[in-house]
Design a protein around this motif. Structure first.
Motif, short mmCIF file in Angstrom:
data_model
loop_
_atom_site.label_atom_id
_atom_site.label_comp_id
_atom_site.label_asym_id
_atom_site.label_seq_id
_atom_site.Cartn_x
_atom_site.Cartn_y
_atom_site.Cartn_z
N GLY A 145 0.81 -1.21 0.00
CA GLY A 145 0.00 0.00 0.00
C GLY A 145 0.85 1.27 0.00
N GLY A 146 0.38 2.30 -0.67
CA GLY A 146 1.07 3.59 -0.64
C GLY A 146 0.95 4.26 0.71
N GLY A 147 1.98 4.98 1.09
CA GLY A 147 1.96 5.69 2.37
C GLY A 147 1.07 6.92 2.33
N ALA A 148 0.48 7.25 3.45
CA ALA A 148 -0.37 8.44 3.54
C ALA A 148 0.48 9.70 3.52
CB ALA A 148 -1.20 8.37 4.81
N GLY A 149 -0.06 10.75 2.93
CA GLY A 149 0.62 12.04 2.98
C GLY A 149 0.56 12.64 4.37
N GLY A 150 1.56 13.44 4.68
CA GLY A 150 1.60 14.09 5.99
C GLY A 150 0.58 15.21 6.08
N SER A 151 0.11 15.47 7.28
CA SER A 151 -0.85 16.55 7.50
C SER A 151 -0.12 17.89 7.65
CB SER A 151 -1.70 16.26 8.74
OG SER A 151 -0.88 16.18 9.90
N ALA A 152 -0.87 18.96 7.44
CA ALA A 152 -0.31 20.30 7.55
C ALA A 152 -1.23 21.15 8.43
CB ALA A 152 -0.17 20.93 6.17
N TYR A 153 -0.62 21.85 9.41
CA TYR A 153 -1.38 22.71 10.30
C TYR A 153 -0.61 24.02 10.46
CZ TYR A 153 -3.72 24.62 14.40
OH TYR A 153 -4.39 25.45 15.26
N GLY A 154 -1.18 25.10 9.92
CA GLY A 154 -0.52 26.40 10.00
C GLY A 154 -1.43 27.46 10.57
N GLN A 155 -0.83 28.42 11.29
CA GLN A 155 -1.60 29.52 11.83
C GLN A 155 -0.72 30.77 11.91
OE1 GLN A 155 -2.91 28.81 15.85
NE2 GLN A 155 -0.95 27.95 16.50
N SER A 156 -1.36 31.91 11.73
CA SER A 156 -0.66 33.19 11.89
C SER A 156 -1.48 34.09 12.81
CB SER A 156 -0.45 33.86 10.54
OG SER A 156 -1.69 34.25 9.96
#
Length: 357
Positions: A145-156
């Protein structure tokens, strides 16, 4: 991996239900899984890519004039499996900035491919199984199985102006299943007898690995202005794309001996080439807030990630020059299928804007 023998006498267990998950002969080549990508932090952060899974090698099991007996559940007579390793998960990205934040999740690793799998009961060999899910001869080539993409969490968080951009990582491709019996050799020239439910006589499968899911994405921007000065708050959040599932390859099965099953659902000969399902797109959410200014403007754009396509099924051939007898309920003599994988679902998008003067 190659296993051969002549005149072998192999027995797993002594009574019905004894020695579960104990095949007479089990030959496997399993590729290693890819490593997990490192996470990243900062106002500009990119998660590391997951490693690719390695391929499984070719596996062959061939016994001549031999006796194989198993009693336990999930205890097949001869088993040959080539399995690709799973792709590693992409690293997560987390960031916060005084004015601007940009974060991107890591890409998932691709799954490894399976190679050729072959097993055979030759000459006057006999295979007998008594448990459920205990096939006489089983061959599988399976992509990782292909690996899951990483999550992204950004705030300013800032005064007057702020922007936050987040993009979820793309999933990895599913590995392709390999061939089953690429040389088109004999799989049974002796006798195979199974008595348990769903204990097939001969089973050959090429299965593509599932595509990796896209990473989730969250972007938040908060602006606190004052007096007559304007406040401007912007966010962009995009979920990572799921990737395509791997394809099944060619399957060839041949019987010139006796195959007899008596359990319910115990099909005589099963040949399947199955594509892997596509990965699900990552969800996206965004929130933009602007407060206190003489004029406040806030905007947000969110896109759910695209789902991956399903893998293709391959060609399947089953040849019977012998005798196949099934006496159980819902037990076909031969089942030959090529099945494409389903596409992955797209990710959802959710956005919210608010202001207080």
């Amino acid at each position: 991996v190659t296993v051969t023998g002549t005149g072998a006498d192999i027995q797993s267990g002594f009574t019905a239900g004894d020695s579960d998950t104990a095949p007479g002969v089990l030959a496997q080549s399993i590729g290693g899984s890819g490593g997990i990508g490192p996470s990243s932090n900062g106002w500009f952060a990119v998660g590391g890519a997951g490693g690719d899974g390695s391929n499984g090698a070719a596996v062959s099991v061939a016994l001549s004039n031999s006796r194989v007996v198993t009693f336990g559940n999930s205890s097949s007579g001869l088993v040959a499996q080539s399995v690709g390793g799973g792709g590693g998960t992409g690293g997560d990205a987390t960031g916060g900035g005084a004015v601007v934040s940009m974060v991107i999740g890591g890409t998932g690793g691709n799954g490894g491919a399976g190679s050729d799998a072959y097993a055979a009961n030759l000459d006057n060999g006999t295979i007998t199984t008594a448990g459920v899910h205990a096939s006489g001869v089983a061959m599988q080539s399976i992509g990782g199985g292909g690996g899951a993409g990483g999550s992204a969490y950004g705030q300013s968080y800032s005064a007057f102006y702020g922007a936050s951009i987040s993009v979820g990582g793309t999933g990895g491709l599913g590995g392709d299943g390999g061939t089953v019996n690429a040389a088109r050799g004999e799989n049974n020239a002796g006798s195979i007898v199974t008595t348990g439910a769903e204990s097939f006589g001969i089973r050959g499968q090429s299965i593509g690995g599932g595509g990796g899911a896209g990473g989730a994405s969250t972007a938040k921007s908060q602006v606190e202005s004052g007096g007559d000065l304007p406040g401007l708050s912007l966010t962009l959040s995009t979920g990572g794309s799921g990737r395509s599932g791997g394809s099944g390859d060619t399957v060839y099965l041949q019987n010139s001996g006796l195959v007899a099953t008596s359990g319910n659902g115990a099909i005589g000969i099963v040949g399947q080439s199955i594509g892997g399902g596509g990965g699900t797109g990552g969800d996206a959410s965004g929130a933009s807030t602007a407060n206190g200014g003489g004029f406040n403007f806030q905007a947000e754009v969110t896109h759910g990630g695209k789902g991956g396509g399903g893998g293709d099924g391959g060609d399947v051939t089953a040849v019977n020059n012998g005798l196949v007898i099934t006496t159980g309920e819902s037990a076909d003599g031969m089942l030959v299928q090529s099945i494409g994988g389903g596409g992955g679902s797209g990710g959802s998008g959710d956005s919210k804007a608010s202001t207080n003067v």
